[in-house]
Structures are given as C-alpha cells and as structure tokens.
Design a protein around this motif. Structure first.
Motif, PDB file in Angstrom:
ATOM      1  N   ARG A  55       3.494   4.767  -6.571  1.00 21.88           N
ATOM      2  CA  ARG A  55       3.327   5.180  -5.165  1.00 21.88           C
ATOM      3  C   ARG A  55       4.137   6.441  -4.896  1.00 21.88           C
ATOM      4  O   ARG A  55       4.855   6.917  -5.760  1.00 21.88           O
ATOM      5  N   HIS A  56       4.028   6.960  -3.693  1.00 20.46           N
ATOM      6  CA  HIS A  56       4.742   8.177  -3.335  1.00 20.46           C
ATOM      7  C   HIS A  56       6.138   7.858  -2.802  1.00 20.46           C
ATOM      8  O   HIS A  56       6.358   6.838  -2.147  1.00 20.46           O
ATOM      9  N   THR A  81       5.598  11.206  -7.008  1.00 23.93           N
ATOM     10  CA  THR A  81       5.079   9.884  -7.336  1.00 23.93           C
ATOM     11  C   THR A  81       6.025   9.174  -8.297  1.00 23.93           C
ATOM     12  O   THR A  81       6.622   9.799  -9.174  1.00 23.93           O
ATOM     13  N   SER A 117       0.838  -1.203   0.000  1.00 27.10           N
ATOM     14  CA  SER A 117       0.000   0.000   0.000  1.00 27.10           C
ATOM     15  C   SER A 117       0.867   1.245   0.000  1.00 27.10           C
ATOM     16  O   SER A 117       2.025   1.230   0.436  1.00 27.10           O
ATOM     17  N   ASP A 118       0.303   2.330  -0.475  1.00 27.09           N
ATOM     18  CA  ASP A 118       1.015   3.601  -0.469  1.00 27.09           C
ATOM     19  C   ASP A 118       1.092   4.136   0.960  1.00 27.09           C
ATOM     20  O   ASP A 118       0.344   3.711   1.855  1.00 27.09           O
ATOM     21  N   THR A 143       8.455  -0.738  -6.711  1.00 27.32           N
ATOM     22  CA  THR A 143       8.425   0.660  -6.254  1.00 27.32           C
ATOM     23  C   THR A 143       7.553   1.561  -7.129  1.00 27.32           C
ATOM     24  O   THR A 143       7.495   2.765  -6.886  1.00 27.32           O
ATOM     25  N   SER A 169      -5.067  -3.865  -8.400  1.00 25.67           N
ATOM     26  CA  SER A 169      -3.792  -3.196  -8.179  1.00 25.67           C
ATOM     27  C   SER A 169      -2.871  -3.216  -9.384  1.00 25.67           C
ATOM     28  O   SER A 169      -1.812  -2.592  -9.364  1.00 25.67           O
ATOM     29  N   THR A 207       0.063  10.029   2.991  1.00 29.02           N
ATOM     30  CA  THR A 207       0.746  11.263   2.585  1.00 29.02           C
ATOM     31  C   THR A 207       0.416  12.440   3.493  1.00 29.02           C
ATOM     32  O   THR A 207       1.158  13.415   3.522  1.00 29.02           O
ATOM     33  N   ASP A 235       3.649   5.031 -12.742  1.00 26.65           N
ATOM     34  CA  ASP A 235       2.546   4.084 -12.646  1.00 26.65           C
ATOM     35  C   ASP A 235       2.339   3.494 -14.040  1.00 26.65           C
ATOM     36  O   ASP A 235       2.469   4.201 -15.042  1.00 26.65           O
TER      37      ASP A 235
END
Length: 630
Positions: free
Chosen positions: A398-399, A412, A352-353, A395, A541, A356, A415
């Motif tokens: 995600r942030h 980010t 999960s991210d 990796t 996902s 933030t 993606d």
C-alpha cells in the motif's frame, strides 16, 4: 406536536414497507433498520475551530438492528460535546422515553494497550425489546482540531435502508473546501449565506446493499463523500493539506528537534555496531536493540495524538506509541550514521489503500523507512518480534507518506508475490493393516503465511499452542504426539514447523479394498456462492504458493486398482498441479497451488468459481488398492 409528527411518520413508514418489499423482495426480508432521516451539518468557524450538529431518526426492525439504538459520541481534549438528546417511540408512535442527561454514560475510550489517553465517549442507550420501534438522536460537538473534516457514508452497513440523509458543510465565505465524491447518485449543490459558502450532499431511498463474495469491502461500493481542509490548525500548529508535500511538512514541523538522544546512548549504539560492515547489518542490530529495550503503549493526549514523544523520553522510559517508537528508532539510526524517514500509513490486515489523489488525513499508524543502496528496509517499530524489513499483511502492499525535510512523498511499501508467501510441506506416512498410521510432517511457512505461526509462537503458552494446532490441522482424526517450531528472521521471515501425528483411519478399508486420499492436509474445500448479475469486481488480496509432497508407505500385500489422473489447471487467478506416483508399496503425491493477487472484472466471477470448484474436485481424488488373495 412533536408526538403527532413522530406518530404520523412511523405509521407512514410502516405502511410503505409492503410496497418496498414487493419492489425489492430479496433485500427487505433481511433489512434490520431504516434510516428515516439523517442530517449532518459541519460548520467551519475558523482555521482552528468548528462545530458538528447531527440529527437522526431510525426505525429498528429486529434484534440485528438493535445496535443503532445506542449512540456513541467520542470526544477528547480538543473537542467538547455540547449536548445529546434522544427520544424512544414504540411501534404505534407512542413516546416511551425522553433521554435524560443523567442516563448518558461518559466512559474512557482506553484500549487494553493504552496507558494514557484523553479519548472519551458519551453513550446514549435507547434500546427496546418490542419491534419495530423508533429512536431519535441529536447532538452537537465543538472541535479545536481542524485536521479532520467529515467522512460521510450514509449507507454504512449491510441490511439497512436510507430514506433520506444529507451532509452540509459550511465554510467562511471565500474559503476553500476540498472534497471527493464516490458512488454518489447526485453531485454537490452549492449555496451561500451572508457568512458562509454552503456545500450540500443528499441521498434518498437507498436500498440495502450486500458485499458480494470475494468482492471489495462495502465502503468502496456505497455512496461516500470525503471532505478536507486546505489550511488547518491543531493546538497552535498550522498546516496545509492541499498536497501530500505540504501535508508532510506539517508533520515534519511536529517532529522537529525531537530526535535528540543522550550522549551516553549514542556512544552505546556506536559501540554496538562498530564491528559490523554493512548498513543492513547495522539496521538489524539497532532494530534488535529496540525490540529488546522497548514496548508499545498507546499515548494519546491532545496534539500528542500526532506528535511523538522526544527520543530521550523513550530512551529513559522504555515505552512509547507508534510515533514515539518510530521517532526513537530514527534517532538511534541517525546516531550510527544511517538516514531514515518516518512514514504515515493506513495499517491493518486487509485494509484498503488510501485515496492517493486526495491528500487528507487517511492514516492511522507510523512506520520507519530506511533507504539503502541495495534496497529499502521498512521497520515496524511497535513489534517486539517482527523481522527487520518485513511489512507483512499489516502494512505491506500500500501507499505510505514519507515525512522528509522537503515535505511529504508518497511511496509504496513492499508487496508480496506468491513465491514470498510459501507453504512448503513434506509428509511421510506409514500405514498399518487397519488403516491407521503415523505421520512425520515438516512445513516451511514464509512471508504472510508465517504470520499466524509467528503470533502463536510468541504470544501463546505451550498448552495454548497445542490447542491452536489442533484447530489448524485439517485431518479427520488425529493426535499430535509432538511439535516444534524454528524461526528465521529474514526480510522474508520463515517458520519451520515439525509435527508427529498419530492418524486414525487415515485409509478406509472396505472388504478387500483400501481407499486412500493422497491429499492428506491441504484439501481446498471452499468456493463462494454463485451470483447472477454480479456488479462488483472479484478481489484477491493475497498471493500464495502451497507445495505439498506426501509419501505413504502401505502395508505389504496390496496391488494398485485405481490411480487418479494427474491434473493441471490454469486460469487468470492461479495454477494448480497434482500428480500421483506408485513405487512398489509407496504412494507419492505432489500437489501445488499458486493463487495470484489482483482485481478482476465482475464478469470473471463464473470463471473464478469454475477454477475453485475444479481444485476442490481434484483434491478429493482417491487411490484404490486391492488386497492380494493368498
């Protein structure tokens, strides 16, 4: 007195089980353990030190709950385990065993990839063989690493219940505690003593939870409190965590002046890229040099868990952990005139991210970010095989927190959409009179879909590769006659796989009819179970695109009797198309499936199942031929 209390508690608990079962019958039958009580108290003594005390009482109901009868207490150079206590009771409340200090194992927490670490763990084992039984544990830890405050998740696995649990955080009077509550039934209660401000969270009677199919991970749906400091200190280094900017400045301080390379190495690198024209070419050349020269070794010693080894150390030794290798790559790029930034990230396939909106220690990895005029290139410096610029499932999407001289900046990572994660396959099958055949298969995998092939290509021996392929090919009966892989390391990397297969009963003969399933290797077969009153989102996902073209050459003497209808399905989750064409003795089947990535409302779950089941049905279609009668 303690014996009597434990006996009464267990009898009372067991007596309530039938009532609980009546109220939550669909849960209790699968319950493995019950947290009778749990108390966590975290006390901040100073900016550089604190203590944690923990007490728990757990009823183990069956073998699937047995793991909670073992207690694992990690520690390292910056922390100390003051004591561990434990008691075991049988199902009638009789004390069986009091844990002795000599029975507490003290082992290294070294993983296979680690070379040097001071991470250790104390293990207390009170497992029993007759159910139910009860264990009590208690321990205290003193820490000099105040970068990490508690993450409290009392209901942390499926098939467990929590009668009551609490987290108390004590900070010096007037100090600031930062916290974030998620899915909590009750908000924090604030108290105070003469010396401390006290924050208390409590939960009671939490029934078992289950991660719903195609849903978010359990940790996103259960009660949770994440706490963090404002100011903190680790091994003499002070920092502030109230913003991502200030948190980044702490790591900038740790990294300062650790990027110096020997003059000889700088000159070597400059010569290496002298004939290259673009920054992208230079970045790839330096990355190739890194992969050929270094290997990943985890080194965790004190502040070294967060501070990288100096670049000249890695240059001379040829190894380092993620921080050290990233710092080394940054130093090499600097030597050839290219600016880059280290970036903290929460890595892991399907991870999960981060949150933030809550600056805190949520990261487990370091990568390198290289901005260019055309794009931003991300480098995984621990890999000896990755393509430059490919973040992948580890990796990507995600942030990350860029570490810059001005402080931390959230950005980010790349993606990947469906077209990036391609599986494009071409199959030519020649059938004989018995329904057997040979197939020439060429498949191009890109992006995330090539990751498994990349791993096998670089990590398995030929005989292991062949065994792995047998597990991957979804054909009822076959033999691999030959195979080969070819890899292209582009920003979206690509692996081309070629196989020659011998097929047995590829087509089914029944009397004068021949039945053929045109979707030879890519049938969709799975749809999750229906759920009434779904409560969590539908989560996809990974996006991907599969395109299959299958050509069958039939033996002479057959006439078409039935051809499947062309199918086209569209939904918010993806698109499916299939067509079957007959050209003389050839059957040409073309099928594509595009699935998108996203999070969808719980009430869309029925439509998700409907779409998947429609794909399953379409993929089962057959072509039927009749043999000509002479």
């Amino acid at each position: 007195m303690k014996y009597i209390c434990a006996f009464a508690w267990l009898l009372g608990l067991l007596a309530t089980l039938p009532a609980i079962a009546n109220e939550n019958n669909k849960f209790i039958k699968d319950t493995n353990l019950i947290i009778n009580s749990e108390e966590t108290v975290f006390t901040v003594d100073a900016i550089h030190s604190g203590t944690t005390t923990f007490k728990t009482s757990i009823t183990i109901l069956n073998a699937n709950g047995q793991h909670r009868a073992k207690l694992y207490v990690p520690y390292d150079k910056l922390s100390k385990v003051n004591y561990i206590k434990g008691t075991l009771y049988d199902g009638k409340g009789r004390r069986i065993k009091q844990l002795k200090n000599s029975e507490i194992a003290d082992i290294s927490a070294v993983s296979n990839s680690s070379l040097v670490t001071d991470n250790r763990v104390k293990v207390a084992n009170l497992t029993h063989t007759v159910y139910p039984y009860l264990v009590e544990f208690e321990y205290k830890i003193t820490s000099k690493n105040m970068m990490f405050y508690p993450l409290w998740r009392p209901l942390d696995e499926e098939n467990m219940m929590v009668e009551k649990a609490s987290l108390s955080v004590l900070v010096p009077k007037g100090s600031k505690l930062r916290y974030r509550e998620t899915n909590m039934p009750d908000k924090v209660k604030k108290e105070s003593t003469d010396l401390h401000d006290v924050y208390v969270w409590q939960v009671q009677k939490l029934t078992p939870v289950r991660q719903e199919p195609s849903g978010p991970p359990l940790k996103e749906t259960v009660p949770q409190v994440r706490t963090a400091p404002a100011d903190f200190e680790v091994d003499g280094y002070q920092g502030n965590m109230e913003s991502w900017e200030s948190y980044g400045l702490f790591f900038e301080k740790l990294n300062k002046d650790r990027d110096v390379l020997p003059l000889e190495t700088q000159q070597k690198l400059q010569a290496l890229v002298a004939d290259l024209n673009t920054p992208e070419e230079k970045i790839k050349k330096v990355y190739d040099y890194l992969q050929g020269k270094t290997r990943y070794v985890s080194i965790q010693l004190g502040i070294g868990g967060w501070q990288p080894f100096e670049a000249n150390f890695v240059d001379s030794k040829g190894y380092g952990d993620c921080k050290a290798l990233t710092n080394y790559t940054q130093a090499m790029l600097k030597a050839v005139g290219i600016k880059s930034y280290q970036a903290l990230i929460l890595a892991g396939d399907g991870e999960s991210d981060i949150l933030t909106d809550f600056p805190s220690s949520q990261f487990n990895h370091v990568v390198l970010c290289v901005p260019t005029a055309n794009d931003t290139i991300w480098l995984e410096c621990t890999s000896q095989t990755n393509a430059a610029g490919f973040a992948g499932s580890f990796t990507g999407g995600r942030h990350a927190l860029l570490i810059t001289p001005e402080g931390g900046k959230l950005v980010t990572t790349p993606d990947y959409v469906a077209q990036d994660n391609l599986q494009k396959r071409s199959i030519h099958v020649k059938l004989d009179e018995t329904g057997n055949g040979t197939a020439q298969v060429t498949t191009v995998y890109t992006g995330i879909q090539q990751e498994s092939r990349d791993y096998v290509l670089h990590n398995l021996k030929p005989e292991e590769q062949r065994k792995w392929l047998y597990q991957q090919v979804k054909v009822p009966s076959f033999e691999i006659k030959d195979y080969a892989w070819q890899q292209q390391k582009k920003f979206i990397p690509e692996v081309t796989e070629k196989m020659e297969l011998s097929l047995r009963q590829c087509a089914t003969l029944s009397g004068k009819r021949l039945f053929l399933s045109p979707n030879l290797m890519n049938k969709w077969t799975y749809a999750p179970e229906p759920i009434e009153n779904r409560t969590t989102d539908v989560v996809r996902s990974m996006a991907f695109l599969d395109v299959d073209t299958v050509t069958f050459e039939l033996p002479v003497g057959y006439t078409l009797e039935h051809k499947p209808q062309d199918r086209e399905l569209k939904s918010m989750f993806g698109e499916y198309k299939s067509s079957t064409t007959i050209e003389g003795q050839k059957v040409i089947y073309v099928r594509s499936l595009k699935m998108d990535k996203g999070t969808f409302e719980p009430d869309t779950y029925a439509k998700y199942l409907e779409f998947l089941n429609s794909v399953i049905t379409a993929d089962k279609q057959q072509v039927v031929f009749v043999k000509n009668v002479q």
